[in-house]
Design a protein around this motif. Structure first.
Motif, PDB file in Angstrom:
ATOM      1  N   GLY A  44      -9.001  -6.738   2.018  1.00  0.00           N
ATOM      2  CA  GLY A  44      -8.960  -6.117   3.333  1.00  0.00           C
ATOM      3  C   GLY A  44      -8.249  -6.992   4.364  1.00  0.00           C
ATOM      4  N   LEU A  45      -7.943  -6.412   5.514  1.00  0.00           N
ATOM      5  CA  LEU A  45      -7.216  -7.131   6.559  1.00  0.00           C
ATOM      6  C   LEU A  45      -8.128  -7.665   7.654  1.00  0.00           C
ATOM      7  CD1 LEU A  45      -4.135  -4.756   6.968  1.00  0.00           C
ATOM      8  CD2 LEU A  45      -4.293  -6.858   5.600  1.00  0.00           C
ATOM      9  N   GLU A  46      -9.235  -6.985   7.908  1.00  0.00           N
ATOM     10  CA  GLU A  46     -10.122  -7.374   9.010  1.00  0.00           C
ATOM     11  C   GLU A  46     -11.348  -8.117   8.472  1.00  0.00           C
ATOM     12  OE1 GLU A  46      -9.334  -6.955  12.148  1.00  0.00           O
ATOM     13  OE2 GLU A  46      -7.467  -5.928  11.595  1.00  0.00           O
ATOM     14  N   ARG A  56     -17.483  -9.890   1.536  1.00  0.00           N
ATOM     15  CA  ARG A  56     -16.524 -10.169   2.605  1.00  0.00           C
ATOM     16  C   ARG A  56     -15.260  -9.358   2.367  1.00  0.00           C
ATOM     17  NH1 ARG A  56     -16.768 -13.454   7.455  1.00  0.00           N
ATOM     18  NH2 ARG A  56     -14.603 -13.743   8.095  1.00  0.00           N
ATOM     19  N   VAL A  57     -14.953  -8.434   3.279  1.00  0.00           N
ATOM     20  CA  VAL A  57     -13.886  -7.471   3.005  1.00  0.00           C
ATOM     21  C   VAL A  57     -12.490  -8.087   3.064  1.00  0.00           C
ATOM     22  CG1 VAL A  57     -15.235  -5.463   3.694  1.00  0.00           C
ATOM     23  CG2 VAL A  57     -13.884  -6.672   5.408  1.00  0.00           C
ATOM     24  N   ASN A  58     -12.330  -9.235   3.724  1.00  0.00           N
ATOM     25  CA  ASN A  58     -11.001  -9.870   3.795  1.00  0.00           C
ATOM     26  C   ASN A  58     -11.008 -11.232   3.108  1.00  0.00           C
ATOM     27  OD1 ASN A  58     -12.540 -11.309   5.709  1.00  0.00           O
ATOM     28  ND2 ASN A  58     -10.721 -11.784   6.930  1.00  0.00           N
ATOM     29  N   ILE A  59     -11.773 -11.363   2.022  1.00  0.00           N
ATOM     30  CA  ILE A  59     -11.950 -12.681   1.396  1.00  0.00           C
ATOM     31  C   ILE A  59     -10.631 -13.240   0.860  1.00  0.00           C
ATOM     32  CG2 ILE A  59     -12.628 -11.747  -0.859  1.00  0.00           C
ATOM     33  CD1 ILE A  59     -14.034 -14.908   0.875  1.00  0.00           C
ATOM     34  N   PHE A  75      -3.977  -8.446  -8.306  1.00  0.00           N
ATOM     35  CA  PHE A  75      -4.002  -7.347  -9.267  1.00  0.00           C
ATOM     36  C   PHE A  75      -5.237  -6.485  -8.979  1.00  0.00           C
ATOM     37  CE2 PHE A  75      -4.870  -5.429 -13.508  1.00  0.00           C
ATOM     38  CZ  PHE A  75      -3.702  -4.685 -13.597  1.00  0.00           C
ATOM     39  N   PRO A  76      -5.082  -5.409  -8.193  1.00  0.00           N
ATOM     40  CA  PRO A  76      -6.226  -4.553  -7.878  1.00  0.00           C
ATOM     41  C   PRO A  76      -6.753  -3.826  -9.109  1.00  0.00           C
ATOM     42  CG  PRO A  76      -4.435  -4.227  -6.317  1.00  0.00           C
ATOM     43  CD  PRO A  76      -3.877  -5.022  -7.458  1.00  0.00           C
ATOM     44  N   ALA A  77      -8.058  -3.562  -9.100  1.00  0.00           N
ATOM     45  CA  ALA A  77      -8.678  -2.765 -10.152  1.00  0.00           C
ATOM     46  C   ALA A  77      -8.187  -1.324 -10.069  1.00  0.00           C
ATOM     47  CB  ALA A  77     -10.200  -2.805 -10.012  1.00  0.00           C
ATOM     48  N   PRO A  89     -14.770   0.021   2.704  1.00  0.00           N
ATOM     49  CA  PRO A  89     -14.115   0.612   3.878  1.00  0.00           C
ATOM     50  C   PRO A  89     -12.692   1.051   3.549  1.00  0.00           C
ATOM     51  CG  PRO A  89     -15.245  -1.431   4.480  1.00  0.00           C
ATOM     52  CD  PRO A  89     -15.300  -1.337   2.982  1.00  0.00           C
ATOM     53  N   GLN A  90     -12.211   2.018   4.274  1.00  0.00           N
ATOM     54  CA  GLN A  90     -10.869   2.559   4.033  1.00  0.00           C
ATOM     55  C   GLN A  90      -9.821   1.451   4.121  1.00  0.00           C
ATOM     56  OE1 GLN A  90      -9.883   5.829   6.554  1.00  0.00           O
ATOM     57  NE2 GLN A  90      -8.015   6.350   5.440  1.00  0.00           N
ATOM     58  N   GLY A  91      -8.944   1.403   3.122  1.00  0.00           N
ATOM     59  CA  GLY A  91      -7.873   0.422   3.101  1.00  0.00           C
ATOM     60  C   GLY A  91      -8.220  -0.895   2.430  1.00  0.00           C
ATOM     61  N   VAL A  92      -9.476  -1.058   2.020  1.00  0.00           N
ATOM     62  CA  VAL A  92      -9.894  -2.294   1.356  1.00  0.00           C
ATOM     63  C   VAL A  92      -9.855  -2.093  -0.153  1.00  0.00           C
ATOM     64  CG1 VAL A  92     -11.748  -3.984   1.036  1.00  0.00           C
ATOM     65  CG2 VAL A  92     -11.357  -2.958   3.293  1.00  0.00           C
ATOM     66  N   GLU A  93      -9.160  -2.975  -0.862  1.00  0.00           N
ATOM     67  CA  GLU A  93      -9.085  -2.916  -2.326  1.00  0.00           C
ATOM     68  C   GLU A  93      -9.828  -4.107  -2.935  1.00  0.00           C
ATOM     69  OE1 GLU A  93      -5.178  -0.828  -3.925  1.00  0.00           O
ATOM     70  OE2 GLU A  93      -4.709  -2.655  -2.835  1.00  0.00           O
ATOM     71  N   LEU A  94     -10.237  -3.925  -4.181  1.00  0.00           N
ATOM     72  CA  LEU A  94     -10.927  -4.970  -4.939  1.00  0.00           C
ATOM     73  C   LEU A  94     -10.144  -5.268  -6.208  1.00  0.00           C
ATOM     74  CD1 LEU A  94     -13.754  -6.559  -5.374  1.00  0.00           C
ATOM     75  CD2 LEU A  94     -14.221  -4.697  -6.960  1.00  0.00           C
TER      76      LEU A  94
END
Length: 262
Positions: A44-46, A56-59, A75-77, A89-94
Motif C-alpha cells: 500500500g501507499l499510505e 501494516r498496509v504500507n510495510i 511479486f503480488p499473490a 483496503p482498496q489499492g493495497v496488494e499482498l
C-alpha cells in the motif's frame, strides 16, 4: 586471496504486525546482509494498520526507506487483495518481495503460482494469499545464481502434512529448478513439515540447512501452535555454506533465517 561471501535472510514478516521491532531489525541488518527474501509483504501507499489483523498496509514502502542501498523486486499473490480472510483496503496488494543490494547484478526475475491455475485448487484456497513462487537470477563470474522465494500453500486441517496439492506444488517447483543452470537456492515459508514426501521432492539434489544444522523450530514465541517448522533454506550441492542460523529476533510469528555462503 580470500573468497568473497554473501549473506542473505529469509523471513515471513507477518504483514508487519510487529512494526517497531521489525524496523529496528532491518536497521540493524542492512549493512551486513546482501539479500532479503520476504513473505507476507503489503504494497500500500499510505501508512496504517488493517482493522482485523492489524497488518501494516504500507510495510513494503517502510522497508524500502530503511534499505536505501537495495533494489526491491515485488511479486503480488494471485488474490493479492486479501490478508488471510481479511479484505485489504482498496489499492493495497499482498505478496512477496526480494531486496537485493544495488551493487549486485540481477539479470532476470519473475514468478509463478505453485498450483495449476485452471484447476479446482486455484479458486478454492483456504488462504488465497499463498501458493506463490518468486525468483531472481544474479550474475556471478562465469556463472548464475538463482534464488527462489516460496510462500507455500496453506491448507486448513492438513497439519502441514502431504496433500495432493502440496505434492503437486513441489513437483512444479522441482521441474522449474531442474531446467535452470548455475547455483540454486530455495527458501521461504514452505508451510511444510520436514519429514513429508513433498519436502523430499524439493530436497532432491539439495542440502536442507534446517536438517543439516539440527534446527528445532523456526517459529517465534508469538506463534501459539505446536508445529514449530515452516521456514527452510535449501541449497544446491555446489554452494559452500559458511554459516547458517535461526535468529532469535521476535519480529514476526516466524523467525528470520540467516545464511552466509561463498
Amino acid at each position: 586471496m580470500k573468497n568473497k561471501t554473501m549473506r542473505l535472510i529469509t523471513l515471513n514478516i507477518w504483514g508487519g504486525k510487529e512494526f517497531s521491532p521489525l524496523m529496528e531489525f532491518f536497521d540493524r541488518e542492512k549493512n551486513q546482509i546482501d539479500i532479503f527474501c520476504l513473505q507476507e509483504v503489503l504494497f500500500g501507499l499510505e501508512p496504517g494498520f488493517t482493522k482485523e489483523n492489524k497488518v501494516r498496509v504500507n510495510i513494503s514502502a517502510e522497508i524500502t526507506k530503511k534499505l536505501h542501498n537495495f533494489r526491491g523486486y515485488k511479486f503480488p499473490a494471485k488474490h493479492s487483495n486479501y490478508f488471510a480472510t481479511e479484505l485489504l483496503p482498496q489499492g493495497v496488494e499482498l505478496g512477496q518481495e526480494i531486496f537485493v543490494r544495488k551493487s549486485m547484478k540481477v539479470i532476470s526475475n519473475g514468478g509463478f503460482r505453485t498450483y495449476p491455475e485452471e484447476r479446482y485448487i486455484s479458486n478454492h484456497l483456504e488462504f488465497p494469499d499463498c501458493g506463490d513462487f518468486q525468483y531472481i537470477k544474479i550474475e556471478e563470474v562465469g556463472n548464475e545464481l538463482i534464488i527462489g522465494n516460496l510462500h507455500g500453500l496453506w491448507q486448513e486441517n492438513s497439519q502441514k502434512l502431504d496433500t495432493p496439492e502440496r505434492m503437486e506444488q513441489s513437483k512444479i517447483i522441482r521441474d522449474f529448478f531442474d531446467k535452470e543452470r548455475g547455483r540454486k537456492i530455495i527458501l521461504g515459508d514452505f508451510n511444510m513439515r520436514p519429514e513429508i514426501q513433498s519436502m523430499k521432492i524439493l530436497e532432491n539434489g539439495m542440502d536442507n540447512l534446517i536438517a543439516k544444522y539440527g534446527i528445532k523450530s523456526t517459529r517465534s514465541s508469538l506463534y501459539p501452535k505446536p508445529i514449530r517448522f515452516s521456514d527452510y533454506i535449501l541449497t544446491s550441492l555446489d554452494i559452500k555454506v559458511m554459516d547458517f542460523k535461526v535468529l532469535r529476533d521476535v519480529v514476526s510469528d516466524h523467525l528470520p533465517l540467516l545464511m552466509e555462503f561463498e
